[in-house]
Design a protein around this motif. Structure first.
Motif, PDB file in Angstrom:
ATOM      1  N   GLU A 182      12.072 -14.606   0.008  1.00 28.44           N
ATOM      2  CA  GLU A 182      11.883 -14.109   1.366  1.00 28.44           C
ATOM      3  C   GLU A 182      11.002 -12.858   1.443  1.00 28.44           C
ATOM      4  O   GLU A 182      10.147 -12.742   2.308  1.00 28.44           O
ATOM      5  N   GLU A 183      11.209 -11.898   0.534  1.00 28.73           N
ATOM      6  CA  GLU A 183      10.541 -10.608   0.670  1.00 28.73           C
ATOM      7  C   GLU A 183       9.268 -10.528  -0.171  1.00 28.73           C
ATOM      8  O   GLU A 183       9.280 -10.798  -1.381  1.00 28.73           O
ATOM      9  N   ALA A 184       8.181 -10.134   0.494  1.00 27.42           N
ATOM     10  CA  ALA A 184       6.891  -9.984  -0.184  1.00 27.42           C
ATOM     11  C   ALA A 184       6.559  -8.502  -0.323  1.00 27.42           C
ATOM     12  O   ALA A 184       6.980  -7.675   0.492  1.00 27.42           O
ATOM     13  N   LEU A 185       5.788  -8.151  -1.372  1.00 26.80           N
ATOM     14  CA  LEU A 185       5.364  -6.776  -1.598  1.00 26.80           C
ATOM     15  C   LEU A 185       3.881  -6.663  -1.245  1.00 26.80           C
ATOM     16  O   LEU A 185       3.003  -6.987  -2.036  1.00 26.80           O
ATOM     17  N   LEU A 186       3.615  -6.222  -0.002  1.00 28.50           N
ATOM     18  CA  LEU A 186       2.240  -6.118   0.500  1.00 28.50           C
ATOM     19  C   LEU A 186       2.135  -4.920   1.427  1.00 28.50           C
ATOM     20  O   LEU A 186       3.145  -4.342   1.828  1.00 28.50           O
ATOM     21  N   ASP A 187       0.888  -4.588   1.771  1.00 28.99           N
ATOM     22  CA  ASP A 187       0.654  -3.598   2.821  1.00 28.99           C
ATOM     23  C   ASP A 187       0.727  -4.344   4.158  1.00 28.99           C
ATOM     24  O   ASP A 187      -0.126  -5.193   4.445  1.00 28.99           O
ATOM     25  N   GLU A 188       1.721  -4.025   4.988  1.00 28.73           N
ATOM     26  CA  GLU A 188       1.940  -4.764   6.232  1.00 28.73           C
ATOM     27  C   GLU A 188       0.738  -4.679   7.171  1.00 28.73           C
ATOM     28  O   GLU A 188       0.340  -5.670   7.792  1.00 28.73           O
ATOM     29  N   VAL A 189       0.145  -3.484   7.289  1.00 23.47           N
ATOM     30  CA  VAL A 189      -0.973  -3.295   8.223  1.00 23.47           C
ATOM     31  C   VAL A 189      -2.169  -4.134   7.809  1.00 23.47           C
ATOM     32  O   VAL A 189      -2.769  -4.850   8.626  1.00 23.47           O
ATOM     33  N   LEU A 190      -2.516  -4.064   6.515  1.00 20.98           N
ATOM     34  CA  LEU A 190      -3.675  -4.828   6.043  1.00 20.98           C
ATOM     35  C   LEU A 190      -3.420  -6.331   6.146  1.00 20.98           C
ATOM     36  O   LEU A 190      -4.311  -7.100   6.546  1.00 20.98           O
ATOM     37  N   PHE A 191      -2.194  -6.746   5.792  1.00 20.59           N
ATOM     38  CA  PHE A 191      -1.884  -8.179   5.866  1.00 20.59           C
ATOM     39  C   PHE A 191      -1.904  -8.672   7.312  1.00 20.59           C
ATOM     40  O   PHE A 191      -2.349  -9.779   7.604  1.00 20.59           O
ATOM     41  N   ARG A 192      -1.409  -7.845   8.255  1.00 14.04           N
ATOM     42  CA  ARG A 192      -1.432  -8.228   9.676  1.00 14.04           C
ATOM     43  C   ARG A 192      -2.889  -8.441  10.132  1.00 14.04           C
ATOM     44  O   ARG A 192      -3.192  -9.411  10.823  1.00 14.04           O
ATOM     45  N   GLY A 226     -14.004   4.976   3.184  1.00 19.93           N
ATOM     46  CA  GLY A 226     -12.895   5.107   2.237  1.00 19.93           C
ATOM     47  C   GLY A 226     -11.649   5.704   2.860  1.00 19.93           C
ATOM     48  O   GLY A 226     -10.818   6.314   2.174  1.00 19.93           O
ATOM     49  N   LYS A 227     -11.483   5.533   4.184  1.00 17.54           N
ATOM     50  CA  LYS A 227     -10.339   6.117   4.877  1.00 17.54           C
ATOM     51  C   LYS A 227      -9.130   5.190   4.929  1.00 17.54           C
ATOM     52  O   LYS A 227      -8.078   5.570   5.434  1.00 17.54           O
ATOM     53  N   ILE A 228      -9.301   3.975   4.415  1.00 12.38           N
ATOM     54  CA  ILE A 228      -8.179   3.029   4.412  1.00 12.38           C
ATOM     55  C   ILE A 228      -7.615   2.958   3.007  1.00 12.38           C
ATOM     56  O   ILE A 228      -8.345   2.712   2.038  1.00 12.38           O
ATOM     57  N   THR A 229      -6.338   3.186   2.871  1.00 15.58           N
ATOM     58  CA  THR A 229      -5.676   3.098   1.570  1.00 15.58           C
ATOM     59  C   THR A 229      -4.561   2.061   1.644  1.00 15.58           C
ATOM     60  O   THR A 229      -3.980   1.818   2.715  1.00 15.58           O
ATOM     61  N   MET A 230      -4.260   1.466   0.537  1.00 13.57           N
ATOM     62  CA  MET A 230      -3.246   0.429   0.464  1.00 13.57           C
ATOM     63  C   MET A 230      -1.883   1.055   0.179  1.00 13.57           C
ATOM     64  O   MET A 230      -1.745   1.852  -0.749  1.00 13.57           O
ATOM     65  N   CYS A 231      -0.899   0.709   1.001  1.00 11.91           N
ATOM     66  CA  CYS A 231       0.464   1.229   0.818  1.00 11.91           C
ATOM     67  C   CYS A 231       1.431   0.048   0.899  1.00 11.91           C
ATOM     68  O   CYS A 231       1.809  -0.394   1.990  1.00 11.91           O
ATOM     69  N   ALA A 232       1.830  -0.500  -0.236  1.00 11.27           N
ATOM     70  CA  ALA A 232       2.654  -1.709  -0.276  1.00 11.27           C
ATOM     71  C   ALA A 232       4.123  -1.391  -0.021  1.00 11.27           C
ATOM     72  O   ALA A 232       4.621  -0.320  -0.379  1.00 11.27           O
ATOM     73  N   SER A 233       4.803  -2.346   0.615  1.00 11.50           N
ATOM     74  CA  SER A 233       6.244  -2.230   0.843  1.00 11.50           C
ATOM     75  C   SER A 233       6.833  -3.639   0.914  1.00 11.50           C
ATOM     76  O   SER A 233       6.119  -4.618   1.132  1.00 11.50           O
ATOM     77  N   LEU A 234       8.141  -3.729   0.731  1.00 12.69           N
ATOM     78  CA  LEU A 234       8.816  -5.021   0.797  1.00 12.69           C
ATOM     79  C   LEU A 234       9.161  -5.354   2.254  1.00 12.69           C
ATOM     80  O   LEU A 234       9.674  -4.514   2.997  1.00 12.69           O
ATOM     81  N   PHE A 235       8.854  -6.585   2.679  1.00 16.96           N
ATOM     82  CA  PHE A 235       9.244  -7.039   4.023  1.00 16.96           C
ATOM     83  C   PHE A 235       9.399  -8.556   3.994  1.00 16.96           C
ATOM     84  O   PHE A 235       8.830  -9.250   3.143  1.00 16.96           O
ATOM     85  N   ALA A 236      10.190  -9.049   4.942  1.00 18.91           N
ATOM     86  CA  ALA A 236      10.429 -10.493   5.028  1.00 18.91           C
ATOM     87  C   ALA A 236       9.173 -11.176   5.560  1.00 18.91           C
ATOM     88  O   ALA A 236       8.738 -10.899   6.682  1.00 18.91           O
TER      89      ALA A 236
END
Length: 414
Positions: free
Chosen positions: A302-312, A262-272
């Protein structure tokens, strides 16, 4: 002769009068006592009849009743009737010493030449009253006992209900404990199986790239001539590829551990989204086989609201799988479509595909498809992808046929 007979009758009357087993009192119209037998004297504590004869009969009645008794006596003398014992009146007499006693009285009357007289037959009912009082007390005591018994029964019933409830609660907790124990044993068995799978998989997956690195590093030293540069480049590439493979395996293990803890948490942000995916495609181009290419197309916002690290991590894993399970010269297609409500991400390859049977277990930990057993892999990639997608409130859809490739669609709400 006549006098002799009269005397005989008088003697008989006197014997009956004196030997009667109840008190007898005779009074005249004025309420004066004219006769009293021995039993009555004894009842009221007098020694001689002379102490009563000539006295008002109220002498034998408690003071508080005198006035009413005079009225009642006068009324009775005017209308004398025979009144038997036990007429329901509460009557009391007073002894010579002033003590009172409950009485039962029967009245009768007669008239002769000397006038009208009333005869009272008097019984001391103290013992009976005492017995009745005792009986009444016993009944009250019995009623109290019954009431206490009822209270005890109610208390006992409450205790039984309480203990029954406690027993049921204990049984329920026991059942829960049994179920928890069963779940714990099941999880322990599952963990044991996972450990065995991990050891087996890790030993195999680490052995292959390490052997490749070792052999390529040994061969590099043999190619010393300038014209053998292409051979050196070939082994350097093999070493890079093996190192990258090991790095991917380690990353998957680390990601799995963090997810489980449970050490991974979701942190969403806007990015292209478009430049983000293009950069990742460029960064992992080295894992592609000869002739493989990744084609990407984006439509919408253009801009999506996601957690960049998890999506990568999702993107790298899916591109790696597509390349791994596709042959050389086979292209990989990625598309994204972004609206105000959702992001639709699709990756499609033309690889070996997945059977319908295997698709049911595709996201299970350490699962490898039947047709992929000879291809390096940990069986963790898609399991980790599914966890990341779940953390970002997305959903996955898979379409695949053997030898016709695989299409994975992921939809993220925006």
């Amino acid at each position: 002769m006549h006098n002799k007979l009269l005397n005989s009758e008088q003697e008989k009357f006197k014997a009956v009068f004196q030997n009667a087993s109840l008190g007898i009192l005779v009074i005249n119209q004025s309420g004066i006592i004219t006769l009293a037998n021995d039993f009555l004297l004894k009842q009221f504590g007098y020694l001689k009849a002379e102490e009563l004869i000539g006295q008002k009969m109220e002498l034998l009645i408690p003071q508080r009743y005198h006035h009413q008794h005079v009225v009642d006596r006068a009324h009775y003398m005017e209308h004398p009737v025979t009144r038997p014992m036990g007429t329901g009146r509460d009557l009391y007499g007073v002894r010579k010493d002033g003590t009172e006693m409950p009485l039962e009285i029967s009245l009768s009357s007669y008239t002769n030449n000397d006038g009208s007289f009333s005869v009272a037959f008097i019984s001391d009912i103290s013992m009976r009253i005492e017995a009745e009082n005792k009986l009444r007390e016993q009944r009250l005591e019995l009623a109290a006992i019954n009431k206490r018994m009822e209270a005890l029964n109610e208390e006992l019933e409450r205790k039984v209900e309480l203990r029954t409830a406690k027993l049921q609660d204990a049984l329920q907790k026991l059942e829960i404990s049994k179920e928890e124990l069963s779940i714990a044993l099941s999880k322990e068995k599952e963990l044991g199986d996972l450990k065995s799978s991990f050891v087996s998989m890790a030993s195999h997956e680490f052995k292959t790239p390490l052997s490749t690195i070792l052999s390529s590093a040994s061969l590099l030293g043999k190619y010393i001539l300038t014209e053998e540069q292409f051979k050196r480049d070939k082994h350097v590439q093999r070493i890079k590829s093996s190192v990258m493979n090991l790095n991917n395996i380690l990353n998957e293990f680390l990601s799995l551990g963090k997810i489980e803890d449970g050490k991974i948490t979701m942190c969403a942000s806007l990015f292209a989204i478009e430049p983000f995916i293009l950069k990742e495609i460029s960064d992992i181009s080295e894992i592609l086989k000869a002739g493989q290419a990744v084609h990407y197309m984006h439509t919408g916002k253009e801009e999506a609201l996601l957690d960049e690290v998890l999506f990568r991590n999702i993107l790298i894993n899916l591109i790696s799988n597509a390349a791994k399970f596709s042959a050389v010269n086979k292209s990989i297609f990625i598309s994204t479509h972004l609206t105000g409500q959702q992001l639709e991400f699709v990756i499609k390859d033309n690889g070996m595909g997945i059977s319908q049977k295997d698709q049911k277990h595709l996201f299970e930990i350490f699962f490898r498809a039947t047709n992929a057993t000879n291809i390096p892999g940990t069986g963790l990639g898609l399991h980790i992808v599914s966890k990341y997608v779940e953390m970002m409130n997305g959903k996955i859809e898979i379409k695949s046929e053997l030898e016709k490739g695989t299409e994975i669609k992921i939809i993220f709400a925006q």
